[in-house]
Design an enzyme around this catalytic site. Structure first.
Site, short mmCIF file in Angstrom:
data_model
loop_
_atom_site.label_atom_id
_atom_site.label_comp_id
_atom_site.label_asym_id
_atom_site.label_seq_id
_atom_site.Cartn_x
_atom_site.Cartn_y
_atom_site.Cartn_z
N GLU A 264 0.82 -1.21 0.00
CA GLU A 264 0.00 0.00 0.00
C GLU A 264 0.85 1.26 0.00
OE1 GLU A 264 -2.60 -0.25 3.39
OE2 GLU A 264 -3.96 -1.63 2.38
N GLU B 62 -6.28 -7.72 -0.63
CA GLU B 62 -6.56 -7.62 0.81
C GLU B 62 -7.88 -6.89 1.01
OE1 GLU B 62 -3.39 -5.97 3.47
OE2 GLU B 62 -5.06 -4.86 4.37
C1 IDC Z 1 -2.74 -3.66 10.36
C2 IDC Z 1 -2.97 -4.67 11.45
C3 IDC Z 1 -2.66 -4.03 12.79
C4 IDC Z 1 -1.25 -3.47 12.77
C5 IDC Z 1 -1.08 -2.53 11.59
C6 IDC Z 1 0.34 -2.01 11.49
O1 IDC Z 1 -4.29 -5.16 11.40
O2 IDC Z 1 -2.79 -4.97 13.83
O3 IDC Z 1 -1.01 -2.78 13.97
O4 IDC Z 1 -1.40 -3.20 10.38
O5 IDC Z 1 0.45 -1.08 10.45
C7 IDC Z 1 -4.16 -2.36 5.68
C8 IDC Z 1 -2.80 -2.93 5.66
C9 IDC Z 1 -2.59 -3.90 6.80
C10 IDC Z 1 -3.28 -3.41 8.05
C11 IDC Z 1 -4.78 -3.41 7.78
C12 IDC Z 1 -5.62 -3.01 8.99
O6 IDC Z 1 -2.45 -3.51 4.43
O7 IDC Z 1 -1.20 -4.03 7.01
O8 IDC Z 1 -2.98 -4.29 9.11
N1 IDC Z 1 -5.04 -2.51 6.68
O9 IDC Z 1 -5.34 -1.71 9.38
N2 IDC Z 1 -4.70 -1.59 4.75
C13 IDC Z 1 -5.91 -1.19 5.17
C14 IDC Z 1 -6.16 -1.79 6.40
#
Ligand code: IDC
Length: 584
Positions: A170, A255
Site C-alpha cells: 500500500e 486484501e
Molecule cells: C494492520 C494490522 C494491525 C497493525 C497494523 C500495522 O491489522 O494490527 O497494527 O497493520 O500497520 C491495511 C494494511 C494492513 C493493516 C490493515 C488493517 O495492508 O497491514 O494491518 N489494513 O489496518 N490496509 C488497510 C487496512
C-alpha cells in the site's frame, strides 16, 4: 449385419471386462490424481482485457482465500499445518504472504524469507495460488531491497503457476507516477524468470486503481490492487474500481477486511455482502485480512488461538459457500494421468480421476437471503434511453452459476433504480415497452436455468428475454404483495454461441427486477465425444482411438466419453456407447 456386429462387440466387451476384472498390474493401481486444486485446473493467471483468466481455460478465474498477517508479527501461523487447514477447512484457493517491510522499504527481518519459502512450498503442494506480498507502505524508498528480494523468489518460485508477485502492499499519499516508476524498476527482475501475474498496489492505501488505470504499466500480465475494509469503505471506492475496469485495467483485491480500515471493530455484515456481490459480478479474486489471533476484529482466530472469531466464522462460511460453485471443483474429469498397456489384451486403459462435486443451484435458491450488489449504474430518468457506464461483458459460464445484477445494464429505456431491501439497488418503475440490455459473452451454445428475482405489489407483469434480438424466454410475474417482497421465477433458456447482448423487454409493466441467476444445465448428450452435438459412430470411433492411444481427449470430451459416469474411461464405456448406437 447388425447381429454380427453386435456379436463381435459383445465378444470383445466380454474379453475386456474379463481382463479388467483380473488384478490390475501395479502401474495401473498407482494412477495419480489429476487436477486436485485450482492451479492444475486454471493454470497460470493471466490478464485478458479487464479480467484475469486461467491460461488453461481462457475464462475468468475468480479465486478466493485468506491473507496471512505481517510476517514479522504473525509468524507463528506461517507454516504448512496452517496452509493445509486453510485449504481443507476454509476451502482457500489462494493465500497471501505479507512479508513485513518498514517505511524505509527494508524487510523487518531477513529470517522471514525462510518462513515465506515454507508457505510457498506448502501452497504449491496444495495446488493453490499464493501471493508473495512486499508488505510495505514505503517500498519506493528502497527499490534495491525489493529488487533483491523479488530476484531470489522469482528465480526459485517463478516457474510455478501458483505464484503471484505483489510489488507494493500500500503506497500511501504518493503519486501513481512514483509507484509506477518503482514498479517499472522491479518488474524486469521478476520477468527474467517468470511471466506470472504481477499485482501492483496503488496510491492512498491501494485505493486509487483509477489513477493507475489511466496510466498503465507496459507489461502483459499486470493487475492493479484495490484494498477495502467493509466497515469503512463503500460505493465510492467501488466506483473507482468500475472506472479502472472500464479503462481495461484488471483489478485484484489482494486484501480486504470485514471490519474497519484500522483492522479492528465489528464485522459489518451488510457492507461485506454488498462488496462480495460486487466482486462476484466482476469475477474479482480476493484475499481476506487476516490469518492471525491478535485481539482485533480482523483476526480470524480468537486471541487464545483456540477458536474462530466472528470474522473467522464468517469467512469460513463465505469460502465454503464459494466452494460449492467454484468452477474447478465442478469441472469434468481430467484425462490422461496414467496410461498402461496390459500384456493380456491389446486394450490400453487410461485411468481418469476427478474431484467432481455436484453443481447445485444454491446461488439461485439462497440468493433471496443475501444482499445484492451496490448501485453500479448511474441513476437515470424514466423517459430517455440511457447508456450506463460501460460494463465489462459478463462471461456466461459453461458450468456453475453466475449472477447478473439487474442494475448492471449497458443500456435501458424507461426504468429507474431504487434501493433494494436486500441491499444494493433494483430496477423499478418498469412500464410496458421499457427495457434493459446487458452485455454478455457466451462462447458456446449453452442451456441455463434462468432464475429472475422479481417483486410486484399487484402482479400481472409480463416480460421477454431475448439473445441478440431472438426471444429465448417469456415470463409472467406473480403478485408478491409488495414492491420489495422478492420471489424467484425461473425457466430454462438456451443461449446461442456468440451472443453479445441479453435484453429484457416488458410487455406489461408493474414489476421490479433485482437480479438474474444463470445456472448452467449439464448437456444430456452423453456419448458426444467429439462434441459436435450428436451421438454417432464417429464418437465411438474417436473413443476407440483414444483407448488405443491414437488420440487424446480434452476434459470436456472425456466427460462425454464417461458413459457409466465412474470417472474412468475404459472399454466398458466404448461398449456402452456402441450399445446406445445399435439400439437406436
Ligand atoms: C494492520 C494490522 C494491525 C497493525 C497494523 C500495522 O491489522 O494490527 O497494527 O497493520 O500497520 C491495511 C494494511 C494492513 C493493516 C490493515 C488493517 O495492508 O497491514 O494491518 N489494513 O489496518 N490496509 C488497510 C487496512
Amino acid at each position: 449385419m447388425k447381429f454380427k456386429r453386435l456379436v463381435s462387440i459383445l465378444c470383445s466387451a466380454a474379453t475386456a471386462v474379463a481382463s479388467l476384472a483380473m488384478p490390475l498390474p501395479p502401474a495401473m493401481q498407482t494412477a495419480k490424481a489429476a487436477a486436485s486444486g485450482p492451479v492444475s485446473y486454471y493454470g497460470q493467471l493471466q490478464k485478458s482485457g479487464n479480467q484475469i483468466v486461467g491460461a488453461k481455460t481462457g475464462n475468468p478465474a475468480q479465486v478466493k482465500g485468506m491473507s496471512f498477517f505481517w510476517s514479522n508479527w504473525g509468524g507463528q501461523y506461517w507454516n504448512s499445518g496452517i496452509v493445509n487447514r486453510m485449504v481443507d477447512e476454509f476451502k482457500c484457493e489462494i493465500l497471501r504472504c505479507p512479508v513485513g517491510v518498514d517505511e524505509s522499504g527494508s524487510m523487518y527481518s531477513s529470517g522471514d524469507v525462510s518462513m515465506l519459502r515454507t508457505v510457498l512450498d506448502a501452497a504449491i503442494s496444495n495446488d493453490i495460488y499464493v501471493i508473495v506480498d512486499w508488505h510495505s507502505h514505503g517500498a519506493h524508498n528502497n527499490t534495491n531491497a525489493a529488487k533483491s528480494f523479488f530476484n531470489d523468489i522469482a528465480r526459485d518460485y517463478g516457474k510455478y503457476d501458483n505464484v503471484i508477485f505483489e510489488l507494493y502492499n500500500e503506497p500511501t499519499k504518493v503519486s501513481w507516477n512514483t509507484v509506477k516508476s518503482y514498479a517499472e524498476a522491479v518488474i524486469p527482475t521478476i520477468r527474467q524468470y517468470s511471466d506470472n501475474l504481477i499485482v501492483v498496489g496503488t496510491p492512498t492505501w491501494s485505493q486509487d486503481v483509477d489513477s493507475a488505470a489511466y496510466n498503465q504499466i507496459n507489461d502483459e500480465n499486470i493487475a492493479y490492487v484495490m484494498h477495502f475494509y467493509a466497515g469503512t469503505h463503500g460505493d465510492s471506492l467501488r466506483q473507482k474500481a468500475n472506472t479502472a475496469l472500464n479503462q481495461n485495467a484488471a483489478v485484484f483485491i489482494s486484501e480486504w477486511g470485514t471490519v474497519n480500515a484500522d483492522g479492528d471493530g465489528a464485522v459489518n455484515y451488510n457492507s461485506t455482502k454488498e462488496w462480495l456481490s460486487w466482486m462476484d459480478s466482476r469475477k474479482l479474486s480476493w484475499c481476506n485480512w487476516a490469518i492471525n489471533s491478535k485481539a482485533e476484529g480482523s483476526s480470524i482466530f480468537t486471541s487464545d488461538g483456540q477458536g474462530l472469531t466472528d470474522a473467522g466464522k464468517y469467512l469460513k462460511e463465505i469460502l465454503n459457500a464459494h466452494a460449492e460453485t467454484a468452477e474447478w471443483r465442478n469441472a469434468a474429469p481430467v484425462t490422461e494421468t496414467t496410461t498402461t498397456t496390459t500384456t493380456t489384451t491389446t486394450t490400453t486403459t487410461t485411468t481418469t480421476t476427478t474431484t467432481t462435486t455436484t453443481t447445485t443451484t444454491s446461488v439461485v435458491t439462497t440468493a433471496a437471503t443475501t444482499s445484492d450488489s451496490a448501485a453500479t449504474a448511474a441513476s437515470s430518468t424514466s423517459t430517455t434511453t440511457t447508456t450506463a457506464e460501460p460494463f465489462s461483458a459478463l462471461q456466461l459460464p459453461e458450468s456453475g452459476s453466475v449472477i447478473l445484477e439487474a442494475e448492471a445494464y449497458s443500456a435501458m429505456d424507461g426504468i429507474r433504480l431504487e434501493d433494494c431491501v436486500l441491499g444494493g439497488q433494483n430496477v423499478g418503475y418498469i412500464e410496458s415497452g421499457d427495457w434493459m440490455e446487458y452485455a454478455v459473452s457466451c462462447n458456446n451454445e449453452q442451456t441455463y436455468e434462468l432464475a429472475v428475482r422479481v417483486a410486484s405489489q399487484n402482479g400481472g407483469g409480463k416480460f421477454t428475454i431475448s439473445a441478440d434480438g431472438k426471444t429465448i424466454a417469456s415470463f409472467e410475474v406473480p403478485r408478491t404483495g409488495d414492491w420489495q417482497n422478492w420471489e424467484t421465477i425461473q425457466t430454462e433458456v438456451t443461449i446461442p454461441a456468440g451472443t453479445k447482448a441479453l435484453k429484457l423487454v416488458a410487455q406489461e409493466g408493474g414489476f421490479n427486477v433485482d437480479q438474474f441467476a444463470f445456472t448452467a444445465v449439464k448437456k444430456n448428450t452423453l456419448g458426444d465425444v467429439n462434441l459436435d452435438g450428436t451421438v454417432t459412430i464417429a464418437d465411438a470411433i474417436l473413443l476407440q482411438r483414444y483407448l488405443l492411444s491414437e488420440k487424446t481427449l480434452t476434459a470436456e470430451q472425456a466427460a462425454q466419453a464417461d458413459m457409466n459416469q465412474n470417472h474412468v474411461i475404459s472399454v466398458i464405456d466404448l461398449t456402452l456407447l456402441k450399445t446406445v448406437l445399435i439400439q437406436r
